[in-house]
Design a protein around this motif. Structure first.
Motif, PDB file in Angstrom:
ATOM      1  N   CYS A  61      51.230  26.533  43.786  1.00 24.94           N
ATOM      2  CA  CYS A  61      49.997  26.808  44.527  1.00 24.94           C
ATOM      3  C   CYS A  61      48.779  26.564  43.642  1.00 24.94           C
ATOM      4  CB  CYS A  61      49.978  28.254  45.015  1.00 24.94           C
ATOM      5  SG  CYS A  61      51.365  28.688  46.093  1.00 24.94           S
ATOM      6  N   ARG A  62      47.711  26.105  44.249  1.00 27.42           N
ATOM      7  CA  ARG A  62      46.452  25.933  43.518  1.00 27.42           C
ATOM      8  C   ARG A  62      45.611  27.191  43.664  1.00 27.42           C
ATOM      9  NH1 ARG A  62      42.022  20.961  43.886  1.00 27.42           N
ATOM     10  NH2 ARG A  62      40.453  21.972  42.546  1.00 27.42           N
ATOM     11  N   ILE A  63      45.115  27.687  42.553  1.00 22.69           N
ATOM     12  CA  ILE A  63      44.280  28.887  42.571  1.00 22.69           C
ATOM     13  C   ILE A  63      42.918  28.517  43.149  1.00 22.69           C
ATOM     14  CG2 ILE A  63      43.215  30.676  41.154  1.00 22.69           C
ATOM     15  CD1 ILE A  63      45.508  30.361  39.182  1.00 22.69           C
ATOM     16  N   PRO A  64      42.406  29.279  44.105  1.00 23.06           N
ATOM     17  CA  PRO A  64      41.114  28.955  44.729  1.00 23.06           C
ATOM     18  C   PRO A  64      39.994  28.812  43.696  1.00 23.06           C
ATOM     19  CG  PRO A  64      42.225  30.669  45.971  1.00 23.06           C
ATOM     20  CD  PRO A  64      43.016  30.476  44.721  1.00 23.06           C
ATOM     21  N   LYS A  65      39.096  27.902  43.990  1.00 20.04           N
ATOM     22  CA  LYS A  65      38.012  27.585  43.065  1.00 20.04           C
ATOM     23  C   LYS A  65      37.158  28.809  42.760  1.00 20.04           C
ATOM     24  CE  LYS A  65      34.105  24.426  42.434  1.00 20.04           C
ATOM     25  NZ  LYS A  65      33.276  23.360  43.063  1.00 20.04           N
ATOM     26  N   ASP A  66      36.882  29.643  43.757  1.00 20.48           N
ATOM     27  CA  ASP A  66      36.024  30.804  43.514  1.00 20.48           C
ATOM     28  C   ASP A  66      36.701  31.810  42.587  1.00 20.48           C
ATOM     29  OD1 ASP A  66      37.879  31.328  45.566  1.00 20.48           O
ATOM     30  OD2 ASP A  66      36.679  33.007  46.317  1.00 20.48           O
ATOM     31  N   VAL A  67      38.018  31.932  42.683  1.00 19.90           N
ATOM     32  CA  VAL A  67      38.743  32.832  41.788  1.00 19.90           C
ATOM     33  C   VAL A  67      38.680  32.309  40.352  1.00 19.90           C
ATOM     34  CG1 VAL A  67      40.998  33.812  41.225  1.00 19.90           C
ATOM     35  CG2 VAL A  67      40.269  33.639  43.616  1.00 19.90           C
ATOM     36  N   VAL A  68      38.844  30.992  40.204  1.00 21.89           N
ATOM     37  CA  VAL A  68      38.773  30.377  38.876  1.00 21.89           C
ATOM     38  C   VAL A  68      37.392  30.594  38.262  1.00 21.89           C
ATOM     39  CG1 VAL A  68      38.836  28.204  37.603  1.00 21.89           C
ATOM     40  CG2 VAL A  68      40.531  28.649  39.390  1.00 21.89           C
ATOM     41  N   GLU A  69      36.349  30.394  39.055  1.00 26.14           N
ATOM     42  CA  GLU A  69      34.989  30.544  38.540  1.00 26.14           C
ATOM     43  C   GLU A  69      34.691  31.984  38.147  1.00 26.14           C
ATOM     44  OE1 GLU A  69      32.585  28.931  41.640  1.00 26.14           O
ATOM     45  OE2 GLU A  69      32.847  26.840  40.961  1.00 26.14           O
ATOM     46  N   GLU A  70      35.144  32.926  38.962  1.00 24.50           N
ATOM     47  CA  GLU A  70      34.935  34.344  38.636  1.00 24.50           C
ATOM     48  C   GLU A  70      35.646  34.706  37.333  1.00 24.50           C
ATOM     49  OE1 GLU A  70      34.744  35.800  43.326  1.00 24.50           O
ATOM     50  OE2 GLU A  70      36.351  36.488  41.998  1.00 24.50           O
ATOM     51  N   PHE A  71      36.882  34.250  37.214  1.00 29.08           N
ATOM     52  CA  PHE A  71      37.622  34.564  35.993  1.00 29.08           C
ATOM     53  C   PHE A  71      36.990  33.894  34.783  1.00 29.08           C
ATOM     54  CE2 PHE A  71      40.698  33.638  32.700  1.00 29.08           C
ATOM     55  CZ  PHE A  71      41.214  34.890  32.457  1.00 29.08           C
ATOM     56  N   SER A  72      36.574  32.648  34.937  1.00 31.21           N
ATOM     57  CA  SER A  72      35.974  31.914  33.815  1.00 31.21           C
ATOM     58  C   SER A  72      34.719  32.615  33.319  1.00 31.21           C
ATOM     59  CB  SER A  72      35.649  30.479  34.241  1.00 31.21           C
ATOM     60  OG  SER A  72      35.085  29.752  33.179  1.00 31.21           O
ATOM     61  N   ASP A 118      38.159  43.229  44.143  1.00 31.65           N
ATOM     62  CA  ASP A 118      39.274  42.290  44.222  1.00 31.65           C
ATOM     63  C   ASP A 118      40.520  42.943  44.817  1.00 31.65           C
ATOM     64  OD1 ASP A 118      38.085  40.017  43.314  1.00 31.65           O
ATOM     65  OD2 ASP A 118      38.780  40.213  41.239  1.00 31.65           O
ATOM     66  N   PRO A 119      41.191  42.235  45.747  1.00 30.21           N
ATOM     67  CA  PRO A 119      42.492  42.730  46.212  1.00 30.21           C
ATOM     68  C   PRO A 119      43.534  42.586  45.103  1.00 30.21           C
ATOM     69  CG  PRO A 119      41.985  40.596  47.186  1.00 30.21           C
ATOM     70  CD  PRO A 119      40.751  41.042  46.467  1.00 30.21           C
ATOM     71  N   GLU A 120      44.653  43.276  45.245  1.00 28.07           N
ATOM     72  CA  GLU A 120      45.666  43.290  44.200  1.00 28.07           C
ATOM     73  C   GLU A 120      46.209  41.887  43.906  1.00 28.07           C
ATOM     74  OE1 GLU A 120      46.720  45.627  42.044  1.00 28.07           O
ATOM     75  OE2 GLU A 120      44.983  46.695  42.838  1.00 28.07           O
ATOM     76  N   ALA A 121      46.369  41.074  44.929  1.00 28.38           N
ATOM     77  CA  ALA A 121      46.908  39.727  44.722  1.00 28.38           C
ATOM     78  C   ALA A 121      45.970  38.897  43.843  1.00 28.38           C
ATOM     79  CB  ALA A 121      47.124  39.032  46.065  1.00 28.38           C
ATOM     80  N   THR A 122      44.680  39.041  44.062  1.00 32.26           N
ATOM     81  CA  THR A 122      43.704  38.304  43.243  1.00 32.26           C
ATOM     82  C   THR A 122      43.714  38.824  41.810  1.00 32.26           C
ATOM     83  OG1 THR A 122      42.302  37.910  45.164  1.00 32.26           O
ATOM     84  CG2 THR A 122      41.270  37.689  43.000  1.00 32.26           C
ATOM     85  N   ARG A 124      46.242  40.059  40.256  1.00 32.08           N
ATOM     86  CA  ARG A 124      47.442  39.550  39.595  1.00 32.08           C
ATOM     87  C   ARG A 124      47.232  38.115  39.125  1.00 32.08           C
ATOM     88  NH1 ARG A 124      51.484  42.462  37.679  1.00 32.08           N
ATOM     89  NH2 ARG A 124      52.924  40.746  38.081  1.00 32.08           N
ATOM     90  N   LEU A 125      46.598  37.304  39.936  1.00 33.03           N
ATOM     91  CA  LEU A 125      46.323  35.924  39.536  1.00 33.03           C
ATOM     92  C   LEU A 125      45.419  35.875  38.303  1.00 33.03           C
ATOM     93  CD1 LEU A 125      45.714  33.796  42.771  1.00 33.03           C
ATOM     94  CD2 LEU A 125      47.515  33.504  41.072  1.00 33.03           C
ATOM     95  N   LYS A 126      44.379  36.685  38.325  1.00 33.47           N
ATOM     96  CA  LYS A 126      43.443  36.696  37.196  1.00 33.47           C
ATOM     97  C   LYS A 126      44.119  37.205  35.925  1.00 33.47           C
ATOM     98  CE  LYS A 126      39.130  37.108  39.847  1.00 33.47           C
ATOM     99  NZ  LYS A 126      37.928  37.931  40.127  1.00 33.47           N
ATOM    100  N   LEU A 127      44.981  38.208  36.068  1.00 32.63           N
ATOM    101  CA  LEU A 127      45.695  38.716  34.901  1.00 32.63           C
ATOM    102  C   LEU A 127      46.600  37.635  34.314  1.00 32.63           C
ATOM    103  CD1 LEU A 127      46.643  42.285  36.189  1.00 32.63           C
ATOM    104  CD2 LEU A 127      45.048  41.750  34.334  1.00 32.63           C
ATOM    105  N   ALA A 128      47.214  36.824  35.174  1.00 33.06           N
ATOM    106  CA  ALA A 128      48.064  35.731  34.692  1.00 33.06           C
ATOM    107  C   ALA A 128      47.233  34.643  34.013  1.00 33.06           C
ATOM    108  CB  ALA A 128      48.872  35.147  35.844  1.00 33.06           C
ATOM    109  N   MET A 129      46.013  34.462  34.471  1.00 30.88           N
ATOM    110  CA  MET A 129      45.151  33.432  33.889  1.00 30.88           C
ATOM    111  C   MET A 129      44.746  33.766  32.455  1.00 30.88           C
ATOM    112  SD  MET A 129      42.690  32.361  37.085  1.00 30.88           S
ATOM    113  CE  MET A 129      41.836  31.095  36.149  1.00 30.88           C
ATOM    114  N   ILE A 130      44.785  35.033  32.084  1.00 29.88           N
ATOM    115  CA  ILE A 130      44.425  35.406  30.704  1.00 29.88           C
ATOM    116  C   ILE A 130      45.287  34.650  29.714  1.00 29.88           C
ATOM    117  CG2 ILE A 130      44.350  37.281  29.023  1.00 29.88           C
ATOM    118  CD1 ILE A 130      43.867  39.222  31.333  1.00 29.88           C
ATOM    119  N   GLN A 131      46.599  34.639  29.962  1.00 28.85           N
ATOM    120  CA  GLN A 131      47.505  33.979  29.033  1.00 28.85           C
ATOM    121  C   GLN A 131      47.233  32.481  28.966  1.00 28.85           C
ATOM    122  OE1 GLN A 131      48.446  36.540  27.226  1.00 28.85           O
ATOM    123  NE2 GLN A 131      50.618  35.967  27.186  1.00 28.85           N
TER     124      GLN A 131
END
Length: 517
Positions: A61-72, A118-122, A124-131
């Motif tokens: 799955c591709r992570i949504p652009k807005d989630v990527v930008e928020e995490f970045s 953020d909902p829990e699913a989001t 989890r995605l952001k936590l995985a992006m840390i690594q």
């Protein structure tokens, strides 16, 4: 692959304002073919600033652009905090273990978990992006893991302002330009050095002959390197002169010298310092070699017949969802591929063809280096299929990869300040031998120099005059990226360090000449 240059080593000129590599390249037209897309002002440099990075999960799955930008944005806020410990003298708390990775991981985690929107699913995605971000950062730092990089020293590394540039014709052109004007017979290639014998003039009356090496090295508790079987031979020149330095080559030729500038990597020093110098290095310099860090960052180029990625995509970044709670960037050997943080798209395709450049670092890179091309290509193809969700991606036409960790003349890519080390260790590594009061003074003052300013080294009148006393000054000098306190890990740091050591010798002989007139 096409008739293009694929850089297995240095790729970017990092910054342009006052960067000697940039000015040399620009003055000689090396940047003329660089496209706008190949100029980047971002902290994490890509082959193209055009397009977007596609963050993909191992579920295809591709992570949504807005989630990527928020995490970045969040990650970059915390990254800026890591700079403040050195720059503003902030104390490091015990929980961080003085580690960039530990501090960053926990700080970002806490902020993600405390976000009420953020909902829990989001989350989890952001936590995985840390690594994934820490893997990229580890590749940039050439460390096994950012957990090993010193938080208190991290901010001393200095970024030169301005865009990053590539050299389309290849970074080797910079070396060729620097070598212009040097007589070809002076440069000897393919001539490995076995040992640098220093302080010879004060130890024996003759120069080119080397006495059998004994057990005089007090640093025999680490490192490696054999003594060789044949007796070294001198070249017979100026045998009546008392040469302070003798360079013993692996072919047993001995080259006498007044001064030697050692530019080998920190990786080679770590592996061979006990056998590479006679007499052994001072304990202070040995300790600095041990404390400073160097790791391996490797590239994996894959060429495809046709692109399977969209025209807007400039990179494919791999996020493993099961690493959301992970606190380590170390994997068992059979899972080495998990350290690949992603693949950049080489740009423009008119020059390179359809090529991806993968990145891997640390111990996992060393495992990759031991695999054959077929195995690496197969594993990378399976990863690309898994993360894109496209099972029809064909195997690449060709593969090209680096192997800096296993290369005996490098033993790694470039240096970093390891937990427990600091810029003071860089200064100790750079200090010339033998130590004198003047060299200690120069070492102590060097941190006060302006960025890029050539270091001066005053020597006492007695130490300068070869006819007064037995200690010959500046017999062995040290340069290379690992010896530059602010610009370590960069090509401009390496160049400036060489100019610094040349300036030491020039100033010494200028003073000597003035004393004699």
């Amino acid at each position: 692959m096409r008739h293009a240059t694929f850089e297995l080593g240095a790729t970017w000129i990092h910054g342009s304002h006052g960067n000697p590599i940039y000015h040399l390249a620009e003055a000689n037209g090396l940047l003329e073919e660089t496209t706008d897309g190949e100029r980047s002002v971002g902290r994490i440099s890509l082959y193209s600033k055009n397009g977007v990075a596609c963050y993909l999960t191992n579920r295809g799955c591709r992570i949504p652009k807005d989630v990527v930008e928020e995490f970045s944005d969040l990650y970059n806020e915390v990254y800026n905090l890591t700079q403040e410990f050195f720059r503003h003298g902030k104390p490091v708390n015990a929980e961080s273990q003085n580690s960039v990775g530990v501090f960053t991981r926990e700080e970002v985690r806490n902020r993600i978990r405390d976000d009420p929107e953020d909902p829990e699913a989001t989350k989890r995605l952001k936590l995985a992006m840390i690594q994934q971000y820490l893997k990229v950062e580890s590749c940039e730092s050439s460390s096994h893991s950012m957990d090993e990089v010193s938080l208190s020293a991290f901010g001393e590394w200095t970024e030169i302002p301005g865009a990053h540039h590539i050299i389309p014709s290849g970074f080797m052109r910079v070396v060729e330009l620097l070598a212009e004007g040097i007589p070809t017979h002076v440069i000897q290639l393919g001539k490995p050095v076995r040992c640098v014998h220093w302080d010879q003039a004060s130890a024996r009356p003759r120069g080119p002959e080397i006495e059998p090496r004994g057990e005089g090295d007090h640093n025999h508790d680490a490192g490696e390197g054999g003594q060789g079987g044949e007796e070294p031979r001198g070249d017979g020149r100026d045998e009546d002169k008392q040469w302070p330095v003798l360079v013993e080559c692996e072919d047993c030729e001995v080259i006498p010298a007044d001064h030697v500038i050692v530019t080998v990597s920190l990786g080679v020093l770590k592996r061979q310092y006990t056998s590479f110098f006679r007499p052994g290095l001072p304990a202070e310099k040995v300790a600095a070699i041990h404390r400073l860090g160097i790791g391996t960052t490797d590239k994996i180029f894959l060429e495809f017949e046709e692109p399977f990625w969209g025209p807007e995509c400039n990179s494919l970044q791999f996020v493993w969802e099961d690493e959301a709670e992970s606190r380590t960037l170390t994997y068992p050997p059979e899972l080495w591929y998990r350290k690949i943080c992603g693949f950049d798209v080489l740009y423009p395709p008119e020059r390179y063809g359809h090529v991806l450049s993968g990145w891997i670092c640390g111990e996992e890179a060393l495992v990759m280096e031991k695999c054959d091309d077929e195995a690496v290509a197969e594993i990378c193809t399976e990863m690309l299929r898994q993360f894109t969700g496209n099972p029809n991606i064909p195997k690449p036409r060709r593969i090209l990869r680096s192997a800096w960790g296993s290369n005996p003349y490098f033993r790694g890519s470039y240096s970093y300040t390891q937990v427990g080390s600091s810029g003071a260790d860089v200064e100790k590594l750079a200090k010339p031998l033998p130590y004198t009061e003047s060299s200690k003074m120069a070492q102590g003052n060097s941190s006060k120099q302006r960025p890029g300013h050539l270091l001066s080294s005053k020597c006492s009148e007695q130490s300068l005059d070869p006819n007064r006393g037995s200690i010959k000054p500046m017999q062995v000098l040290f340069s290379g990226e690992a010896t530059h306190r602010k610009y370590y890990s960069t090509t401009h740091g390496a160049l400036l360090s060489g100019q610094r050591e040349a300036a030491r010798l020039i100033e010494m002989y200028r003073d000597l000449f003035q004393q004699g007139t």
